[in-house]
Scaffold this motif. Sequence first.
Motif, PDB file in Angstrom:
ATOM      1  N   ALA B 120       1.028  -1.330   0.088  1.00 40.40           N
ATOM      2  CA  ALA B 120      -0.063   0.074  -0.017  1.00 40.40           C
ATOM      3  C   ALA B 120       0.968   1.232   0.112  1.00 40.40           C
ATOM      4  O   ALA B 120       0.563   2.175  -0.517  1.00 40.40           O
ATOM      5  CB  ALA B 120      -0.765  -0.073   1.233  1.00 40.40           C
ATOM      6  N   TYR B 121       2.018   1.287   0.627  1.00 35.36           N
ATOM      7  CA  TYR B 121       2.955   2.382   0.641  1.00 35.36           C
ATOM      8  C   TYR B 121       4.076   2.086  -0.042  1.00 35.36           C
ATOM      9  O   TYR B 121       4.669   3.217  -0.143  1.00 35.36           O
ATOM     10  CB  TYR B 121       3.202   2.501   2.100  1.00 35.36           C
ATOM     11  CG  TYR B 121       2.109   3.025   3.130  1.00 35.36           C
ATOM     12  CD1 TYR B 121       1.750   4.104   3.305  1.00 35.36           C
ATOM     13  CD2 TYR B 121       1.420   1.778   3.606  1.00 35.36           C
ATOM     14  CE1 TYR B 121       0.698   4.574   4.215  1.00 35.36           C
ATOM     15  CE2 TYR B 121       0.264   2.142   4.573  1.00 35.36           C
ATOM     16  CZ  TYR B 121      -0.002   3.506   4.601  1.00 35.36           C
ATOM     17  OH  TYR B 121      -1.039   3.715   5.653  1.00 35.36           O
ATOM     18  N   SER B 122       4.634   1.239  -0.531  1.00 32.29           N
ATOM     19  CA  SER B 122       5.856   1.115  -1.040  1.00 32.29           C
ATOM     20  C   SER B 122       5.946   0.112  -2.330  1.00 32.29           C
ATOM     21  O   SER B 122       5.132  -0.789  -2.456  1.00 32.29           O
ATOM     22  CB  SER B 122       6.655   0.463   0.038  1.00 32.29           C
ATOM     23  OG  SER B 122       6.591  -0.805   0.310  1.00 32.29           O
ATOM     24  N   ILE B 123       6.971   0.191  -3.002  1.00 33.24           N
ATOM     25  CA  ILE B 123       7.352  -0.432  -4.231  1.00 33.24           C
ATOM     26  C   ILE B 123       8.490  -0.951  -3.975  1.00 33.24           C
ATOM     27  O   ILE B 123       9.666  -0.182  -3.584  1.00 33.24           O
ATOM     28  CB  ILE B 123       7.063   0.385  -5.546  1.00 33.24           C
ATOM     29  CG1 ILE B 123       5.787   0.842  -5.696  1.00 33.24           C
ATOM     30  CG2 ILE B 123       7.693  -0.321  -6.897  1.00 33.24           C
ATOM     31  CD1 ILE B 123       4.798  -0.220  -6.369  1.00 33.24           C
ATOM     32  N   ASN B 124       8.751  -2.024  -4.400  1.00 36.27           N
ATOM     33  CA  ASN B 124      10.379  -2.632  -4.325  1.00 36.27           C
ATOM     34  C   ASN B 124      11.267  -2.227  -5.206  1.00 36.27           C
ATOM     35  O   ASN B 124      10.884  -1.937  -6.269  1.00 36.27           O
ATOM     36  CB  ASN B 124      10.457  -4.273  -4.133  1.00 36.27           C
ATOM     37  CG  ASN B 124      11.937  -4.641  -4.300  1.00 36.27           C
ATOM     38  OD1 ASN B 124      12.575  -5.133  -5.150  1.00 36.27           O
ATOM     39  ND2 ASN B 124      12.234  -4.771  -3.082  1.00 36.27           N
ATOM     40  N   TYR B 125      12.494  -1.639  -4.858  1.00 34.03           N
ATOM     41  CA  TYR B 125      13.398  -0.902  -5.907  1.00 34.03           C
ATOM     42  C   TYR B 125      14.249  -2.254  -6.030  1.00 34.03           C
ATOM     43  O   TYR B 125      14.418  -2.911  -7.380  1.00 34.03           O
ATOM     44  CB  TYR B 125      14.226   0.084  -5.008  1.00 34.03           C
ATOM     45  CG  TYR B 125      15.080   0.529  -6.165  1.00 34.03           C
ATOM     46  CD1 TYR B 125      14.962   0.976  -7.382  1.00 34.03           C
ATOM     47  CD2 TYR B 125      16.387   0.829  -5.352  1.00 34.03           C
ATOM     48  CE1 TYR B 125      15.933   1.628  -8.126  1.00 34.03           C
ATOM     49  CE2 TYR B 125      17.699   1.203  -6.290  1.00 34.03           C
ATOM     50  CZ  TYR B 125      17.241   1.694  -7.620  1.00 34.03           C
ATOM     51  OH  TYR B 125      18.200   2.283  -8.511  1.00 34.03           O
ATOM     52  N   MET B 126      14.976  -2.636  -5.195  1.00 31.63           N
ATOM     53  CA  MET B 126      15.884  -3.908  -5.465  1.00 31.63           C
ATOM     54  C   MET B 126      16.158  -4.635  -4.098  1.00 31.63           C
ATOM     55  O   MET B 126      15.654  -4.138  -3.009  1.00 31.63           O
ATOM     56  CB  MET B 126      17.255  -3.426  -5.641  1.00 31.63           C
ATOM     57  CG  MET B 126      17.081  -2.605  -6.966  1.00 31.63           C
ATOM     58  SD  MET B 126      18.947  -2.589  -7.600  1.00 31.63           S
ATOM     59  CE  MET B 126      18.817  -1.346  -9.120  1.00 31.63           C
ATOM     60  N   TRP B 127      16.448  -5.616  -4.277  1.00 35.95           N
ATOM     61  CA  TRP B 127      16.808  -6.433  -2.990  1.00 35.95           C
ATOM     62  C   TRP B 127      18.116  -7.262  -2.997  1.00 35.95           C
ATOM     63  O   TRP B 127      18.708  -7.405  -4.292  1.00 35.95           O
ATOM     64  CB  TRP B 127      15.643  -7.637  -2.823  1.00 35.95           C
ATOM     65  CG  TRP B 127      15.393  -8.500  -3.774  1.00 35.95           C
ATOM     66  CD1 TRP B 127      14.722  -8.154  -4.968  1.00 35.95           C
ATOM     67  CD2 TRP B 127      16.014  -9.828  -4.093  1.00 35.95           C
ATOM     68  NE1 TRP B 127      14.930  -9.174  -6.056  1.00 35.95           N
ATOM     69  CE2 TRP B 127      15.532 -10.297  -5.347  1.00 35.95           C
ATOM     70  CE3 TRP B 127      16.701 -10.501  -3.225  1.00 35.95           C
ATOM     71  CZ2 TRP B 127      15.723 -11.749  -5.739  1.00 35.95           C
ATOM     72  CZ3 TRP B 127      16.940 -11.972  -3.683  1.00 35.95           C
ATOM     73  CH2 TRP B 127      16.514 -12.475  -4.795  1.00 35.95           C
ATOM     74  N   GLY B 128      18.465  -7.839  -1.952  1.00 39.29           N
ATOM     75  CA  GLY B 128      19.757  -8.465  -2.122  1.00 39.29           C
ATOM     76  C   GLY B 128      20.318  -9.055  -0.648  1.00 39.29           C
ATOM     77  O   GLY B 128      19.011  -9.525   0.303  1.00 39.29           O
ATOM     78  N   TRP B 304      23.895  -4.179 -10.161  1.00 42.35           N
ATOM     79  CA  TRP B 304      24.182  -6.042  -9.712  1.00 42.35           C
ATOM     80  C   TRP B 304      23.507  -6.160  -8.532  1.00 42.35           C
ATOM     81  O   TRP B 304      23.923  -6.950  -7.837  1.00 42.35           O
ATOM     82  CB  TRP B 304      25.673  -6.222  -9.599  1.00 42.35           C
ATOM     83  CG  TRP B 304      26.096  -6.308 -10.992  1.00 42.35           C
ATOM     84  CD1 TRP B 304      26.448  -5.637 -11.926  1.00 42.35           C
ATOM     85  CD2 TRP B 304      26.837  -7.428 -11.540  1.00 42.35           C
ATOM     86  NE1 TRP B 304      27.013  -6.091 -13.018  1.00 42.35           N
ATOM     87  CE2 TRP B 304      27.459  -7.304 -12.918  1.00 42.35           C
ATOM     88  CE3 TRP B 304      27.053  -8.905 -11.110  1.00 42.35           C
ATOM     89  CZ2 TRP B 304      28.103  -8.171 -13.745  1.00 42.35           C
ATOM     90  CZ3 TRP B 304      27.905  -9.941 -11.938  1.00 42.35           C
ATOM     91  CH2 TRP B 304      28.181  -9.659 -13.093  1.00 42.35           C
ATOM     92  N   TYR B 305      22.344  -5.636  -8.213  1.00 39.22           N
ATOM     93  CA  TYR B 305      21.492  -5.807  -7.464  1.00 39.22           C
ATOM     94  C   TYR B 305      20.354  -6.282  -7.989  1.00 39.22           C
ATOM     95  O   TYR B 305      20.067  -6.045  -8.915  1.00 39.22           O
ATOM     96  CB  TYR B 305      21.016  -4.666  -6.202  1.00 39.22           C
ATOM     97  CG  TYR B 305      22.029  -4.419  -5.234  1.00 39.22           C
ATOM     98  CD1 TYR B 305      22.276  -5.410  -4.000  1.00 39.22           C
ATOM     99  CD2 TYR B 305      22.695  -3.311  -5.126  1.00 39.22           C
ATOM    100  CE1 TYR B 305      23.126  -4.921  -3.073  1.00 39.22           C
ATOM    101  CE2 TYR B 305      23.503  -2.867  -4.148  1.00 39.22           C
ATOM    102  CZ  TYR B 305      23.821  -3.907  -2.869  1.00 39.22           C
ATOM    103  OH  TYR B 305      24.586  -3.684  -2.037  1.00 39.22           O
ATOM    104  N   VAL B 326      23.525 -12.897  -6.988  1.00 38.78           N
ATOM    105  CA  VAL B 326      22.760 -12.026  -7.300  1.00 38.78           C
ATOM    106  C   VAL B 326      21.292 -12.694  -7.170  1.00 38.78           C
ATOM    107  O   VAL B 326      20.387 -12.316  -6.418  1.00 38.78           O
ATOM    108  CB  VAL B 326      22.867 -11.187  -8.429  1.00 38.78           C
ATOM    109  CG1 VAL B 326      21.937 -10.305  -8.581  1.00 38.78           C
ATOM    110  CG2 VAL B 326      24.446 -11.081  -8.690  1.00 38.78           C
ATOM    111  N   TYR B 327      21.056 -13.770  -8.079  1.00 38.28           N
ATOM    112  CA  TYR B 327      19.614 -14.178  -7.963  1.00 38.28           C
ATOM    113  C   TYR B 327      19.875 -15.805  -7.339  1.00 38.28           C
ATOM    114  O   TYR B 327      20.032 -16.675  -8.374  1.00 38.28           O
ATOM    115  CB  TYR B 327      19.177 -14.186  -9.429  1.00 38.28           C
ATOM    116  CG  TYR B 327      18.501 -13.016  -9.896  1.00 38.28           C
ATOM    117  CD1 TYR B 327      17.171 -12.790  -9.716  1.00 38.28           C
ATOM    118  CD2 TYR B 327      19.281 -12.110 -10.673  1.00 38.28           C
ATOM    119  CE1 TYR B 327      16.557 -11.724 -10.332  1.00 38.28           C
ATOM    120  CE2 TYR B 327      18.609 -10.845 -10.986  1.00 38.28           C
ATOM    121  CZ  TYR B 327      17.189 -10.580 -10.813  1.00 38.28           C
ATOM    122  OH  TYR B 327      16.826  -9.359 -11.043  1.00 38.28           O
ATOM    123  N   PRO B 328      19.549 -15.912  -6.151  1.00 39.27           N
ATOM    124  CA  PRO B 328      19.995 -16.967  -5.579  1.00 39.27           C
ATOM    125  C   PRO B 328      19.329 -18.065  -6.209  1.00 39.27           C
ATOM    126  O   PRO B 328      17.848 -17.941  -6.616  1.00 39.27           O
ATOM    127  CB  PRO B 328      19.587 -16.844  -4.002  1.00 39.27           C
ATOM    128  CG  PRO B 328      19.474 -15.402  -4.154  1.00 39.27           C
ATOM    129  CD  PRO B 328      19.202 -14.908  -5.205  1.00 39.27           C
TER     130      PRO B 328
END
Lengths: 297, 361
Positions: B120-128, B304-305, B326-328
């Motif tokens: 509702a409040y946020s959108i994923n930018y990147m993860w790691g 590279w995230y 990066v992509y496990p």
Amino acid sequence: MRRFTLIAVPYLWLLVLFLVPFAIVFKISLSDTALAIPPYAPTLDLSSGWAGLRSFFAELDLENFWFLTTDDLYWKAYLSSLQIAALSTVFTLLVGYPIAYAMAQAEDAWRPTLMMLVILPFWTSFLIRVYSWIGILSNEGFLNQFLIWSGLISEPLIILNTNTAVYIGIVYTYLPFMILPIYAALEKLDSSLLEAAEDLGCSRLTAFWLVTIPLSKQGIIAGCFLVFIPALGEFVIPSLLGGSQTLMIGKVLFEEFFSNRDWPVASAVAVILLLILIIPIVLFQRNEQKQREAEGQ
Amino acid sequence: MKTHLLTAVASLALLAGMASADEVRVYNWSDYIDEDLLAKFEDETGLKLIYDVFDSNEVLETKMLAGGSGYDVVVPSGTFLQRQISAGAFQKLDPAQLPNAGNLWDVIQQRTDQYDPGGAYSINYMWGTTGIGYNVGKVTAALGEDAPLDSWELVFDPANMEKLAECGVYFLDAPAEMIPAALNYIGEDPDSQDPEVIAKAEAVFTAIRPYIRKFHSSEYITALANGDICVAVGWSGDVFQAQFSASEAENGHEIDYSIPKQGAQMWFDQMAIPADAPNPEGAHKFINFILDAQNSAAATNYVWYASGNKAAQEFIDQEILDYPAVYPDEETLQNLFTTRPYPAKVQRVVTRLWTKIKSGT
């Protein structure tokens, strides 16, 4: 009327730039943390009138100051900051006095240039100047490269991220604040007083001790205050040049504020820091004034 | 070498200026975007983009809780986001202004739901992940060919650390990531919020403290790349940047990253709009711009995230998609853990413990 205006200016300065901010910080130090914006409660709400004001004051308490006594981290950090600030002040004085003395002895034509050279570093950002010390002091930095090249050492000296680096940083940064007031005092020194002292049998060294030093005392005191006070609460230099073991109250304050989000405790730390600074300075000034009055009589 | 100080100074400068309707002010992590994207955004929208960076969640959070930050888009990590949402720091996103939201990856959304239900409040930018970056040559020289590169033993076993101390080890100065890692290593719940369990991490760090050269959350990138240090506990993409810098400089340092087999922390950086953002419309435009598959891919190809954007995978370099650090793969993914934000009292325990670990006091 003109006299009143003249006096009002410094008092207004004191009120706006010192007393009002202090009152705000002190008020926060009496509050409690809250998960809100801003992250403490109560906040002053003037719209609810007297009742609101009364309940606002009822919620304030000294709890956060008590909390500071329950953990030895705080007084250790205060002590360690006092030690670092005091030692740095001594080092700055030892380095700064000869420079100021040499400037005062220099020919008149040279003085503006020398003065300029002392002020010149201020033309670069303070942050960048402290950063460049990282390049000088690091294991593969200029200093170690030079020492290894010259054959003085074979293994790099570990200076960066130690208290030594913090001392170097403080002495370097605050040196002009020590030089300028001492130079101002020495410049006014009447050289015939020194000649008189020598005529009366003083060696040059004794004359220096008995005449020059006492006459530059005001400059020394001003310089020491200008170095000691900001060094005590210094945050930038220990966090860039110091190591994890460098304990200074500025860093503790940062942790309280940023990591714990505990603005009230952070404010309490700041209030105590201010008291540590102000009480001795006020006592000192009062003592000085008494002495001056006694001498005057 | 950036620190929060620089960002603090930068944002002070920013506060001095006045916001206007044709400006968007974005506050993101340092070294976290392909800067060509910034120019592209300005070209496409005609808005002026002011892009500032930080390197610690704490600094961002303090700005959010103080209010009036002047930013339109900020990028806190999941745990911090959750707490800031409950403090009322963010406004709800308007789905109508985010047509590209359909590009999001459901696998990641399921995990970010625990911090922000339904996004509702946020959108994923990147993860790691938070794992171990190392200098292959120096570590094998110190520990031999059978160095436990894929295990937390590398940095938590004093016997290994004693040998690595010589070539230099940095740890993140982020207790909310380091303490869970230590708890995970000794078989405790990394997400524990019980002060007694958290206290057990102290012994792990005390044993290795003499061998840790520095706690810092961004300097390790340069230090690894230059060969100043041989091991850093750090964030995946940062280590890849070090790897890239070292190979660009051809300085002979081969840097690699591993997700330890015991498991590692998985984190999510979420784009959100502060409640008092001066230009929420522009903020939505920026988020929607990043959500575009090609833009999102460009950012991932650069830093590279891993992207939280499913559609972007089509445009992401195959090399990155195939790189398990990066992509496990599925198995590693099962081993990754997430943590919840600490309540205020526990946070104080954690910070105090961390100060004690770092300074000995």
